[in-house]
Design a protein around this motif. Structure first.
Motif, PDB file in Angstrom:
ATOM      1  N   GLU A  72       0.890  -1.114   0.063  1.00 34.80           N
ATOM      2  CA  GLU A  72      -0.037  -0.044   0.212  1.00 34.80           C
ATOM      3  C   GLU A  72       0.861   1.217  -0.001  1.00 34.80           C
ATOM      4  O   GLU A  72       0.676   2.193  -0.667  1.00 34.80           O
ATOM      5  CB  GLU A  72      -0.860  -0.082   1.162  1.00 34.80           C
ATOM      6  N   GLU A  73       1.899   1.173   0.633  1.00 37.16           N
ATOM      7  CA  GLU A  73       2.931   2.264   0.923  1.00 37.16           C
ATOM      8  C   GLU A  73       3.355   2.462  -0.633  1.00 37.16           C
ATOM      9  O   GLU A  73       3.581   3.896  -0.996  1.00 37.16           O
ATOM     10  CB  GLU A  73       3.901   1.908   2.021  1.00 37.16           C
ATOM     11  N   GLU A  99       2.495   1.782  -3.458  1.00 36.75           N
ATOM     12  CA  GLU A  99       1.377   2.408  -4.349  1.00 36.75           C
ATOM     13  C   GLU A  99       1.290   3.900  -4.086  1.00 36.75           C
ATOM     14  O   GLU A  99       1.089   4.883  -5.116  1.00 36.75           O
ATOM     15  CB  GLU A  99      -0.057   1.766  -3.977  1.00 36.75           C
ATOM     16  N   ASN A 100       1.125   4.332  -2.716  1.00 32.08           N
ATOM     17  CA  ASN A 100       0.991   5.810  -2.308  1.00 32.08           C
ATOM     18  C   ASN A 100       2.151   6.497  -2.946  1.00 32.08           C
ATOM     19  O   ASN A 100       1.978   7.704  -3.508  1.00 32.08           O
ATOM     20  CB  ASN A 100       0.800   5.826  -1.023  1.00 32.08           C
ATOM     21  N   THR A 101       3.229   5.919  -2.566  1.00 32.31           N
ATOM     22  CA  THR A 101       4.375   6.779  -3.183  1.00 32.31           C
ATOM     23  C   THR A 101       4.387   7.076  -4.525  1.00 32.31           C
ATOM     24  O   THR A 101       4.672   8.191  -5.089  1.00 32.31           O
ATOM     25  CB  THR A 101       5.577   5.969  -2.777  1.00 32.31           C
ATOM     26  N   GLU A 148       2.003   6.870  -6.793  1.00 27.79           N
ATOM     27  CA  GLU A 148       0.850   7.825  -6.848  1.00 27.79           C
ATOM     28  C   GLU A 148       1.288   9.424  -6.622  1.00 27.79           C
ATOM     29  O   GLU A 148       1.360  10.440  -7.604  1.00 27.79           O
ATOM     30  CB  GLU A 148      -0.395   7.604  -6.091  1.00 27.79           C
ATOM     31  N   GLN A 149       1.966   9.564  -5.480  1.00 27.90           N
ATOM     32  CA  GLN A 149       2.338  10.920  -5.492  1.00 27.90           C
ATOM     33  C   GLN A 149       3.585  11.381  -6.232  1.00 27.90           C
ATOM     34  O   GLN A 149       3.464  12.747  -6.930  1.00 27.90           O
ATOM     35  CB  GLN A 149       3.082  11.094  -3.881  1.00 27.90           C
ATOM     36  N   SER A 202       0.756   4.881 -11.246  1.00 32.29           N
ATOM     37  CA  SER A 202       0.668   6.060 -10.211  1.00 32.29           C
ATOM     38  C   SER A 202      -0.750   6.457 -10.329  1.00 32.29           C
ATOM     39  O   SER A 202      -1.306   7.396  -9.786  1.00 32.29           O
ATOM     40  CB  SER A 202       1.432   6.988 -10.881  1.00 32.29           C
ATOM     41  N   ARG A 211      -4.664   5.618 -10.022  1.00 29.92           N
ATOM     42  CA  ARG A 211      -5.311   4.603  -9.298  1.00 29.92           C
ATOM     43  C   ARG A 211      -6.640   4.003 -10.102  1.00 29.92           C
ATOM     44  O   ARG A 211      -6.533   2.901 -10.040  1.00 29.92           O
ATOM     45  CB  ARG A 211      -6.259   5.402  -8.029  1.00 29.92           C
TER      46      ARG A 211
END
Ligand code: ADP
Length: 482
Positions: free
Chosen positions: A66-67, A69-71, A73-74, A96, A98
């Protein structure tokens, strides 16, 4: 001729512009290609850097958490790129974005992308992704560590951004070229004009000179290019020469006309008189022997005068045409002078004149023609006697520097100062009326001057009205070798 000059201007203008257009275009093409290459290269480096940074963040894990994926994306939002993570089988496991529909899909592996990734190689290529209308520049790098590769990282960035930048640069270059061309056109027009304008002036002046206006000159400014200024100066020099030749020709022609008019006059006067006397005699108008004798003697005098005139004329013409050659020897001038005075002794006595000879001993010899020297002295002494009555005719010889100065003076009528310069002119006589009796031809002094010149000497006259006249001849003394 007009079109020639205009076409020179046009040719210079077109020639220069052609060179500048070709030059500027080449520079423009080189700038736009190299800037496009540079920008693309920079973008690739940047994207490779980005992919390497992403791997630096996510390489500690071999699964997409999850971490992670967030990275990504940002990072995707921040850089404006789309980032995909692939697993070893080539499936897209994270994006990146979603809502990315490609997540879970298998990477189309026509180009052996997975082989490169699994062997640890980077790739950069243009990708056409369905759903994405714009072509993408994609950087593909392995995901994992040096020991183990878990999959791949793909960073997509739209090519459009790069193309826009390149297009902008091209536009700037194009405007720079157009402005350059406008400035160059103005400068080139001025340059072409500054070359063709003076040539046009030369052409106009040449036409005027051809029509006989020899006073025509071309004006020029110092701004004119050097070679052209030189051309204009040479042209003016040439025109000046033409002018001089023309003036010389005019004055020669004038002198010739004067000469002919004078000869005609000098011939006509005695001939008319003789004709009149002959007619009178022929018609029996003169009856007594004494008058007839008087008429005959006048006619004889006139014939003698004509003879004298023709002789003088022939002499002068030959002298002026340099057809007389002198027999040059060492001559004792005082001896020649004495001989002339002896010859004129009776004539001088007739007029009640006295002779005063100032001839020192040991006078050096000069190089000259004794016959011609005699002619010179004869002329001058004859004149002195003619214009002097009951006076003194004197001569003096002295040495000044390396010249022999021979003076012949009289105490006669003298010559008015305003006529003194003219006595050397052909046919000039101070007082024509006064000289009717025993008149001369007016050629004597002109002949004397030429003869003195042939002896490399010079002659001057000084006179005071009512007091007398002095002629001074300067002969160079050439030392004899023995
Ligand atoms: P001419 O043959 O008539 O003497 P010249 O050429 O010898 O011609 O002289 C030109 C004129 O100069 C003369 O006509 C005369 O008026 C003047 N002249 C020359 N010599 C003398 C002189 N010794 N005294 C006065 N006038 C002179």
């Amino acid at each position: 001729m007009k079109s020639l000059n205009r076409s020179l201007f046009r040719r210079l203008l077109i020639g220069y512009l052609f060179i500048f257009i070709v030059g500027f275009s080449l520079i423009g093409i080189v700038i736009s290609i190299s800037s496009s290459n540079y920008i693309t290269d920079q973008k690739r480096q940047e994207m490779l850097q980005q992919a390497a940074s992403i791997n630096g963040i996510i390489h500690h894990s071999n699964v997409v958490t999850e971490e992670i994926e967030n990275t990504i994306e940002q990072l995707g939002q921040y850089s404006g790129s789309t980032i995909w993570i692939l697993d070893r089988s080539g499936h897209i496991v994270a994006s990146s974005s979603r809502q990315d529909l490609f997540v879970g899909e298998l990477m189309n592996d026509d180009d052996d992308i997975m082989d490169d990734i699994l062997e640890g190689r980077n790739r950069i290529q243009v990708m056409n992704i369905e759903e994405e209308e714009r072509p993408m520049l994609s950087v593909i790098t392995p995901w994992g560590t040096n020991e183990e590769i878990y999959g791949g990282i793909i960073v997509h960035s739209p090519i459009g951004g790069i193309n826009t930048t390149v297009r902008n640069i091209r536009e700037i270059v194009l405007w720079a070229i157009i402005s350059g061309l406008v400035i160059v056109s103005i400068l080139v027009s001025y340059l072409s004009w500054s070359i063709s304008k003076p040539l046009k002036k030369v052409e106009e002046a040449a036409n005027e000179i051809a029509l006989g206006n020899y006073n025509k000159r071309v004006e020029y400014h110092e701004k004119v290019p050097d070679e052209i200024a030189e051309l204009l100066k040479s042209f003016n020099r040439m025109a000046e020469k033409f002018n001089e030749i023309e003036n010389e020709r005019d004055s020669l022609e004038e002198r010739r006309q004067d000469f002919i008019a004078n000869i005609s006059h000098e011939l006509r006067t005695p001939l008319t008189a003789m004709k009149g006397f002959l007619e009178a005699l022929q018609d029996g108008l003169v009856k007594d022997k004494e008058s007839q004798q008087k008429y005959y003697s006048i006619m004889y005098r006139e014939t003698e005068y004509l003879n004298h005139l023709v002789d003088d004329l022939m002499d002068l013409i030959k002298l002026e045409k340099r057809e007389i050659s002198l027999d040059m020897y060492y001559v004792q001038v005082d001896e020649v002078m004495k001989k002339v005075f002896l010859n004129l002794e009776n004539v001088i006595k007739e007029k009640g004149n006295e002779v005063d000879l100032n001839l020192p001993n040991n006078i050096p010899m000069i190089v000259g023609d004794s016959v011609r020297l005699e002619q010179i002295f004869m002329n001058l002494i004859h004149n002195a006697n003619k214009f002097t009555k009951n006076g003194i005719i004197s001569t003096e010889i002295k040495i000044e520097d390396s010249n022999l100065i021979v003076s012949i003076s009289d105490t006669g009528t003298g010559i008015p100062s305003y006529d003194l310069d003219r006595i050397w002119d052909r046919f000039f006589k101070v007082d024509r009326q006064r000289e009717k009796k025993g008149r001369g031809t007016g050629l004597g002094l002109a002949i004397v001057k030429e003869l003195v010149g042939l002896h490399k000497g010079s002659i001057t006259a000084e006179s005071e009205l009512g007091k007398g006249t002095t002629f001074k001849i300067r002969f160079p003394i050439i030392q004899s070798k023995n």
